[in-house]
Enzyme design. Structure first.
Site, PDB file in Angstrom:
ATOM      1  N   SER A  70    -129.470   1.829 -20.233  1.00 28.72           N
ATOM      2  CA  SER A  70    -129.670   3.250 -20.514  1.00 28.72           C
ATOM      3  C   SER A  70    -128.606   3.765 -21.481  1.00 28.72           C
ATOM      4  O   SER A  70    -128.903   4.524 -22.408  1.00 28.72           O
ATOM      5  CB  SER A  70    -129.627   4.057 -19.204  1.00 28.72           C
ATOM      6  OG  SER A  70    -129.663   5.439 -19.470  1.00 28.72           O
ATOM      7  N   GLY A  95    -116.086   7.961 -12.557  1.00 26.75           N
ATOM      8  CA  GLY A  95    -117.027   7.445 -13.544  1.00 26.75           C
ATOM      9  C   GLY A  95    -116.902   5.950 -13.769  1.00 26.75           C
ATOM     10  O   GLY A  95    -117.166   5.444 -14.854  1.00 26.75           O
ATOM     11  N   GLU A  96    -116.514   5.209 -12.717  1.00 24.65           N
ATOM     12  CA  GLU A  96    -116.261   3.781 -12.894  1.00 24.65           C
ATOM     13  C   GLU A  96    -117.532   3.012 -13.263  1.00 24.65           C
ATOM     14  O   GLU A  96    -117.481   2.064 -14.050  1.00 24.65           O
ATOM     15  CB  GLU A  96    -115.641   3.173 -11.630  1.00 24.65           C
ATOM     16  CG  GLU A  96    -115.200   1.731 -11.830  1.00 24.65           C
ATOM     17  CD  GLU A  96    -114.306   1.206 -10.734  1.00 24.65           C
ATOM     18  OE1 GLU A  96    -114.079  -0.005 -10.702  1.00 24.65           O
ATOM     19  OE2 GLU A  96    -113.833   2.016  -9.912  1.00 24.65           O
TER      20      GLU A  96
END
Length: 300
Positions: A70, A95-96
């Site tokens: 994506s 946000g790993e």
């Protein structure tokens, strides 16, 4: 589309500002700090280190590849959050998955929000922001709540305000940590749901918990059926253990526990005559079978 391009260009401009050693931003009071802190900045992935406070420990490889695909097509929609450590050095706050997926496809930069915070603030931000994500498993959430209690000294009431969850909801997650580690692993691997776990918490004896867990897995019991079974056991109407089971020697009991902890499953032992017996290792999917196979091979 033009709006998105403008934001990307702005991020690159701010990135150049951060690479000026004569105007290094070390605190929120420094010159140009207001232009960077809280804004989206395009950072070099190589300048970002992992967060040691990150509560997430499990990453599904398939969903990570889907996210990477994506990102390859659409870019990083939601920027990660980092805190500035030193000149050109940042630490991941949240946000790993996006960070890992971006590295997976070879991206050199990633959009990020920059914050300046001390370690305690960073830990609290990481825990609170990750708790609010939808893809953490129940045990990861429970461990995050427990860390907020242990390391930030937040009460359940304070946590309720921070994460926007009812205090009873937080308490239900924390109770999951009373389950046997094998059951916790089963929940993390998706073999049982949080509803199954909440039902089994009502059984105090962990050996009985494991017996029920085995029945839930082998018979594919629903949450409602599990609740009914647990109620029968706690009311004394049925026994959690199998009827007429032969008495196991101490060395077998000790070994079964070690086997179960090693393989992450309740190991079944059938005793025969003259001290003989059989050991059965259950598996619940092809992925689980391959995991067990790797454990056996690594033990050689």
């Amino acid at each position: 589309m033009a709006k998105a391009t403008k934001k990307q260009a702005l991020g690159r401009g701010l990135s150049a500002l951060l690479k000026d050693p004569d105007n290094d931003i070390k605190s929120a009071e420094d010159k140009n700090a207001d232009k960077v802190v809280g804004n989206i900045v395009e950072l070099d992935i190589s300048d970002i280190e992992m967060n040691p406070f990150q509560p997430r420990t499990n990453f599904n490889e398939e969903t990570l590849r889907e996210l990477a695909s994506s990102i390859r097509e659409l870019g990083v929609i939601q920027p990660i959050t980092v805190r500035k450590m030193a000149f050109n050095k940042y630490q991941l706050v949240s946000g790993e998955r996006r960070f890992r997926a971006s590295k997976l496809i070879g991206n050199k930069t990633i959009p990020a929000y920059i914050r300046i915070a001390n370690d305690q603030e960073s830990l609290e931000m990481a825990l609170v922001e990750n708790i609010q994500r939808q893809d953490l498993d129940p045990i990861e959430i429970a461990l995050s709540y427990q860390r907020l209690i242990d390391e930030i000294q937040l009460t359940q009431e304070q946590m309720s305000e921070r994460v926007g969850k009812k205090r009873s909801t937080i308490a239900n997650y924390l109770r999951l940590l009373k389950l046997d580690p094998i059951i916790q692993t089963g929940m993390r691997d998706g073999f049982i749901s949080m509803g199954h776990g909440r039902a089994m918490i009502n059984i105090e004896n962990q050996i009985d918990q494991l017996e029920v867990y085995e029945k839930v897995i082998s018979n594919k019991l629903s949450v409602r059926a599990t609740e009914a079974l647990v109620k029968q056991i706690t009311d004394g109407k049925v026994s959690a253990s199998k009827p007429d089971a032969p008495q196991m020697p101490k060395y077998v009991k000790k070994g079964v526990k070690e086997f179960s902890e090693y393989f992450g499953h309740k190991i079944d032992v059938k005793l025969g005559r003259n001290g003989t017996g059989k050991i059965a290792i259950p598996f619940h999917s092809e992925e689980d079978f391959n995991r067990i196979l790797k454990l056996i091979k690594s033990a050689k």
